[in-house]
Design a protein around this motif. Structure first.
Motif, PDB file in Angstrom:
ATOM      1  N   UNK A 134      37.650  30.651  27.209  1.00  0.00           N
ATOM      2  CA  UNK A 134      38.780  29.645  26.907  1.00  0.00           C
ATOM      3  C   UNK A 134      38.199  28.539  26.215  1.00  0.00           C
ATOM      4  N   UNK A 135      36.752  28.282  26.332  1.00  0.00           N
ATOM      5  CA  UNK A 135      36.380  27.361  25.422  1.00  0.00           C
ATOM      6  C   UNK A 135      36.348  27.617  24.033  1.00  0.00           C
ATOM      7  N   UNK A 136      36.079  29.032  23.734  1.00  0.00           N
ATOM      8  CA  UNK A 136      36.056  29.620  22.186  1.00  0.00           C
ATOM      9  C   UNK A 136      37.398  30.145  21.995  1.00  0.00           C
ATOM     10  N   UNK A 137      38.539  29.563  22.778  1.00  0.00           N
ATOM     11  CA  UNK A 137      39.962  30.013  22.604  1.00  0.00           C
ATOM     12  C   UNK A 137      40.115  31.535  22.186  1.00  0.00           C
ATOM     13  N   UNK A 138      39.509  32.127  23.259  1.00  0.00           N
ATOM     14  CA  UNK A 138      39.515  33.833  23.182  1.00  0.00           C
ATOM     15  C   UNK A 138      40.337  34.175  24.296  1.00  0.00           C
ATOM     16  N   UNK A 139      41.518  33.732  24.591  1.00  0.00           N
ATOM     17  CA  UNK A 139      42.574  34.235  25.457  1.00  0.00           C
ATOM     18  C   UNK A 139      42.955  35.398  25.395  1.00  0.00           C
ATOM     19  N   UNK A 140      43.151  35.683  24.093  1.00  0.00           N
ATOM     20  CA  UNK A 140      43.838  36.951  23.542  1.00  0.00           C
ATOM     21  C   UNK A 140      42.980  38.142  23.877  1.00  0.00           C
ATOM     22  N   UNK A 141      41.638  37.859  23.759  1.00  0.00           N
ATOM     23  CA  UNK A 141      40.571  39.044  24.327  1.00  0.00           C
ATOM     24  C   UNK A 141      40.738  39.292  25.873  1.00  0.00           C
ATOM     25  N   UNK A 142      40.836  37.843  26.496  1.00  0.00           N
ATOM     26  CA  UNK A 142      40.829  37.974  27.915  1.00  0.00           C
ATOM     27  C   UNK A 142      42.229  38.849  28.311  1.00  0.00           C
ATOM     28  N   UNK A 143      43.107  38.519  27.761  1.00  0.00           N
ATOM     29  CA  UNK A 143      44.446  39.196  27.924  1.00  0.00           C
ATOM     30  C   UNK A 143      44.369  40.809  27.855  1.00  0.00           C
ATOM     31  N   UNK A 144      43.673  41.087  26.758  1.00  0.00           N
ATOM     32  CA  UNK A 144      43.391  42.710  26.674  1.00  0.00           C
ATOM     33  C   UNK A 144      42.823  43.205  27.564  1.00  0.00           C
ATOM     34  N   UNK A 145      41.639  42.314  28.063  1.00  0.00           N
ATOM     35  CA  UNK A 145      40.982  43.149  29.249  1.00  0.00           C
ATOM     36  C   UNK A 145      41.856  43.230  30.722  1.00  0.00           C
ATOM     37  N   UNK A 146      42.646  42.007  30.727  1.00  0.00           N
ATOM     38  CA  UNK A 146      43.205  42.358  31.926  1.00  0.00           C
ATOM     39  C   UNK A 146      44.400  43.240  31.973  1.00  0.00           C
ATOM     40  N   UNK A 147      45.067  43.447  30.644  1.00  0.00           N
ATOM     41  CA  UNK A 147      46.055  44.710  30.558  1.00  0.00           C
ATOM     42  C   UNK A 147      45.376  45.906  31.071  1.00  0.00           C
ATOM     43  N   UNK A 148      43.993  46.073  30.935  1.00  0.00           N
ATOM     44  CA  UNK A 148      43.450  47.244  31.382  1.00  0.00           C
ATOM     45  C   UNK A 148      43.185  47.390  32.865  1.00  0.00           C
ATOM     46  N   UNK A 149      43.057  46.402  33.309  1.00  0.00           N
ATOM     47  CA  UNK A 149      42.738  46.165  34.937  1.00  0.00           C
ATOM     48  C   UNK A 149      44.210  46.717  35.765  1.00  0.00           C
ATOM     49  N   UNK A 150      43.888  46.993  36.743  1.00  0.00           N
ATOM     50  CA  UNK A 150      44.908  47.593  37.654  1.00  0.00           C
ATOM     51  C   UNK A 150      45.936  46.156  38.136  1.00  0.00           C
ATOM     52  N   UNK A 151      47.020  46.166  37.904  1.00  0.00           N
ATOM     53  CA  UNK A 151      47.859  44.919  38.465  1.00  0.00           C
ATOM     54  C   UNK A 151      47.533  44.706  39.766  1.00  0.00           C
ATOM     55  N   UNK A 152      47.277  45.530  40.631  1.00  0.00           N
ATOM     56  CA  UNK A 152      47.251  45.345  42.102  1.00  0.00           C
ATOM     57  C   UNK A 152      46.021  44.732  42.250  1.00  0.00           C
ATOM     58  N   UNK A 153      44.865  44.919  41.488  1.00  0.00           N
ATOM     59  CA  UNK A 153      43.710  44.180  41.584  1.00  0.00           C
ATOM     60  C   UNK A 153      43.573  42.672  41.230  1.00  0.00           C
ATOM     61  N   UNK A 154      44.582  42.534  40.040  1.00  0.00           N
ATOM     62  CA  UNK A 154      44.590  41.268  39.587  1.00  0.00           C
ATOM     63  C   UNK A 154      45.545  40.410  40.787  1.00  0.00           C
ATOM     64  N   UNK A 155      46.196  40.809  41.342  1.00  0.00           N
ATOM     65  CA  UNK A 155      47.233  40.254  42.161  1.00  0.00           C
ATOM     66  C   UNK A 155      46.532  39.819  43.825  1.00  0.00           C
ATOM     67  N   UNK A 156      45.308  40.458  44.031  1.00  0.00           N
ATOM     68  CA  UNK A 156      44.819  40.159  45.171  1.00  0.00           C
ATOM     69  C   UNK A 156      43.774  39.259  44.906  1.00  0.00           C
ATOM     70  N   UNK A 157      43.264  38.902  43.634  1.00  0.00           N
ATOM     71  CA  UNK A 157      42.044  38.187  43.307  1.00  0.00           C
ATOM     72  C   UNK A 157      42.626  36.741  42.550  1.00  0.00           C
TER      73      UNK A 157
END
Length: 156
Positions: A58-81
């Motif tokens: 976030x400090x390096x303004x790389x939110x788009x990279x983080x979003x690309x990683x999150x899109x690969x994760x299972x939605x059910x995993x994100x929801x419980x974390x």
């Protein structure tokens, strides 16, 4: 990796990606570690790593990279974390994608409520277990007969 591996080794690719992820993590090359964890479909490990590097990304303004990683994760995993849910909401906000922010924040609230219940249950077990003559597995029915623990004194 794929370009160098023979086609007959394709079933070994997840394990190789897992090893690569561990190596990159040990050498503090987290973006590569995350990429290989995702390729290995080791989503829990990838989620752990994303939570670990989120602030720096976030400090390096790389939110788009983080979003690309999150899109690969299972939605059910994100929801419980809860951390990942909030990370997702902030990254969406910072990239102008406001549609799903409220859902992610609600996911975080639900996950935190569940974590609180788990913590309270573990605390109850810790308080009552020494009083029992033998270890007894606790079931929800057994919890109903136990009295509420007395509050801890505010000063010791």
């Amino acid at each position: 990796m794929r370009s160098h591996a023979p086609k007959e080794c394709s079933e070994q690719m997840p394990a190789l990606h897992g090893q690569a992820s561990q190596w990159y993590e040990q050498n503090e090359l987290f973006a590569d570690a995350i990429r290989h964890a995702l390729s290995a479909q080791d989503f829990d490990h990838a989620a752990d790593l994303i939570e670990q590097v989120w602030s720096a990304m976030r400090n390096r303004q790389q939110e788009a990279t983080v979003l690309s990683w999150l899109k690969v994760l299972l939605d059910s995993l994100i929801r419980v974390r809860p951390v990942l849910s909030v990370v997702n909401a902030i990254a969406l906000l910072n990239t102008g994608q406001t549609d799903a922010i409220e859902d992610r924040l609600q996911d975080a609230e639900r996950a935190l409520a569940q974590a609180k219940m788990l913590l309270l249950t573990k605390m109850r077990i810790g308080l009552y277990q020494p009083l029992l003559p033998i270890p007894v597995p606790f079931t929800p029915r057994r919890w109903a007969i136990l009295p509420e623990p007395s509050p801890m004194p505010s000063r010791l």
